[in-house]
Motif scaffolding. Sequence first.
Motif, PDB file in Angstrom:
ATOM      1  N   ALA A   1     -66.707-107.779  33.972  1.00  0.00           N
ATOM      2  CA  ALA A   1     -66.324-109.179  33.835  1.00  0.00           C
ATOM      3  C   ALA A   1     -67.194-109.851  32.775  1.00  0.00           C
ATOM      4  CB  ALA A   1     -66.475-109.887  35.181  1.00  0.00           C
ATOM      5  N   SER A   2     -68.469-109.575  32.783  1.00  0.00           N
ATOM      6  CA  SER A   2     -69.390-110.047  31.756  1.00  0.00           C
ATOM      7  C   SER A   2     -70.725-109.393  32.022  1.00  0.00           C
ATOM      8  CB  SER A   2     -69.515-111.576  31.776  1.00  0.00           C
ATOM      9  OG  SER A   2     -70.022-112.028  33.018  1.00  0.00           O
ATOM     10  N   GLY A   3     -71.597-109.448  31.030  1.00  0.00           N
ATOM     11  CA  GLY A   3     -72.926-108.884  31.183  1.00  0.00           C
ATOM     12  C   GLY A   3     -73.958-109.942  30.846  1.00  0.00           C
ATOM     13  N   LEU A   4     -75.145-109.481  30.548  1.00  0.00           N
ATOM     14  CA  LEU A   4     -76.242-110.382  30.239  1.00  0.00           C
ATOM     15  C   LEU A   4     -75.919-111.235  29.017  1.00  0.00           C
ATOM     16  CD1 LEU A   4     -79.236-110.934  31.154  1.00  0.00           C
ATOM     17  CD2 LEU A   4     -79.899-109.430  29.274  1.00  0.00           C
ATOM     18  N   LEU A   5     -76.214-112.523  29.109  1.00  0.00           N
ATOM     19  CA  LEU A   5     -75.951-113.474  28.038  1.00  0.00           C
ATOM     20  C   LEU A   5     -77.267-113.939  27.413  1.00  0.00           C
ATOM     21  CD1 LEU A   5     -73.277-115.644  29.888  1.00  0.00           C
ATOM     22  CD2 LEU A   5     -72.874-113.786  28.249  1.00  0.00           C
ATOM     23  N   PRO A   6     -77.229-114.410  26.162  1.00  0.00           N
ATOM     24  CA  PRO A   6     -78.465-114.887  25.527  1.00  0.00           C
ATOM     25  C   PRO A   6     -79.203-115.944  26.346  1.00  0.00           C
ATOM     26  CG  PRO A   6     -76.747-114.646  23.882  1.00  0.00           C
ATOM     27  CD  PRO A   6     -76.093-114.416  25.209  1.00  0.00           C
ATOM     28  N   ALA A   7     -78.471-116.809  27.025  1.00  0.00           N
ATOM     29  CA  ALA A   7     -79.104-117.861  27.819  1.00  0.00           C
ATOM     30  C   ALA A   7     -79.846-117.306  29.022  1.00  0.00           C
ATOM     31  CB  ALA A   7     -78.067-118.880  28.286  1.00  0.00           C
ATOM     32  N   GLN A   8     -79.601-116.021  29.353  1.00  0.00           N
ATOM     33  CA  GLN A   8     -80.274-115.389  30.492  1.00  0.00           C
ATOM     34  C   GLN A   8     -81.423-114.491  30.066  1.00  0.00           C
ATOM     35  OE1 GLN A   8     -76.553-113.623  31.843  1.00  0.00           O
ATOM     36  NE2 GLN A   8     -76.622-114.865  33.700  1.00  0.00           N
ATOM     37  N   LEU A   9     -81.748-114.496  28.781  1.00  0.00           N
ATOM     38  CA  LEU A   9     -82.816-113.642  28.264  1.00  0.00           C
ATOM     39  C   LEU A   9     -84.035-114.471  27.882  1.00  0.00           C
ATOM     40  CD1 LEU A   9     -83.581-110.705  27.322  1.00  0.00           C
ATOM     41  CD2 LEU A   9     -82.843-111.417  25.033  1.00  0.00           C
ATOM     42  N   GLY A  10     -85.192-114.098  28.422  1.00  0.00           N
ATOM     43  CA  GLY A  10     -86.447-114.699  28.020  1.00  0.00           C
ATOM     44  C   GLY A  10     -87.040-113.938  26.839  1.00  0.00           C
TER      45      GLY A  10
END
Length: 341
Positions: free
Chosen positions: A28-37
């Motif tokens: 459906a979706s994976g890791l997004l830039p907003a979820q990366l530190g």
Amino acid sequence: MRRPLLRFLLAAALLWQAAAHAQFVPAASGLLPAQLGLVINDDEPNSVEIGELYRKARGIPADNVVHVRIAGRPRKLDPERFHELKAQIDAKLGPRVQAVLMVWTAPYAVDCNSITSAYTMGFDAEVCAKPCGPSKPNPYFNAATRLPFAAHGMRLSMLMPTESVEGAKALIERGKVSGFSTPAASAYYLSTSQAARNSRAAFFPRAGQIPSRKLTIQRLSADYIEDRKDIMVYQTGMAKVDKLDTLQFLPGALADHLTSYGGDLLGNGQMSSLRWLEAGATATYGTVTEPCNYWQKFPQPSVLLKHYLEGATAIEAYWRSVAWPAQGVFVGEPLAAPYRR
């Protein structure tokens, strides 16, 4: 044999059987830039420059950027210094952040642990006493969850090397380009003459075509491949992999070799995992201390391929593929996702 080991052996056997007949469906979706530190070492100019390049390239929110100071680029941290560093990073990150990219080559170890495993799963002191024994099981192994921090209280982590600004620019570009199209590609799995390093061979996916992903799986008995121009996955077992300069890796390619010290990134012994990135791969993995040849301490081939083909990012697919990651360091561009649609 301990119960966790039995569970992992059984699970891996079932996964290997399933992978040969799998029908891969997009996640459906994976890791997004907003979820990366993004963690930048202000004591290293290359870390500062590359970190800013990556932030802009991937649109990482400013609130997700953490600045730390690690003087002298030590290869290894002691546990006390590491715990201080981890607390400093965690204090700056909100609950939406599911993964962390540390923008440096070194430090890459915490005592006998890798820095990525120590950060994500906590420092495992027991494996330092028995480095050739089992280590802490990874609750994210073959997991379906998209939110590892929410589900398991663990933020995935990866290093982005800073030995060369130009090399980092090329790596960042490969990661970005990987999301634009799905090329015809091959995944290469090699059983080599170094028999002890073939412990993953039983878990290689079955040779053949996956038409929906335009991927050909090739299983070979050889010490290396050469003059191949279509590489999306290359997994082998060698202390040193030859002919890398003749190969062409496609954007988003994953590559690693089962050997004891691939994760000793700046060491002078066995081949450093950095050589894969220099050759054109986008993400890789290696162990920082002697793990013996447990397959559980290295990326399990069918699990890695399954999740990558379903649209996971490189960091998600690699972290899901290692059952006992305490001694292994994950390196590369975390958001590469050539099969996400």
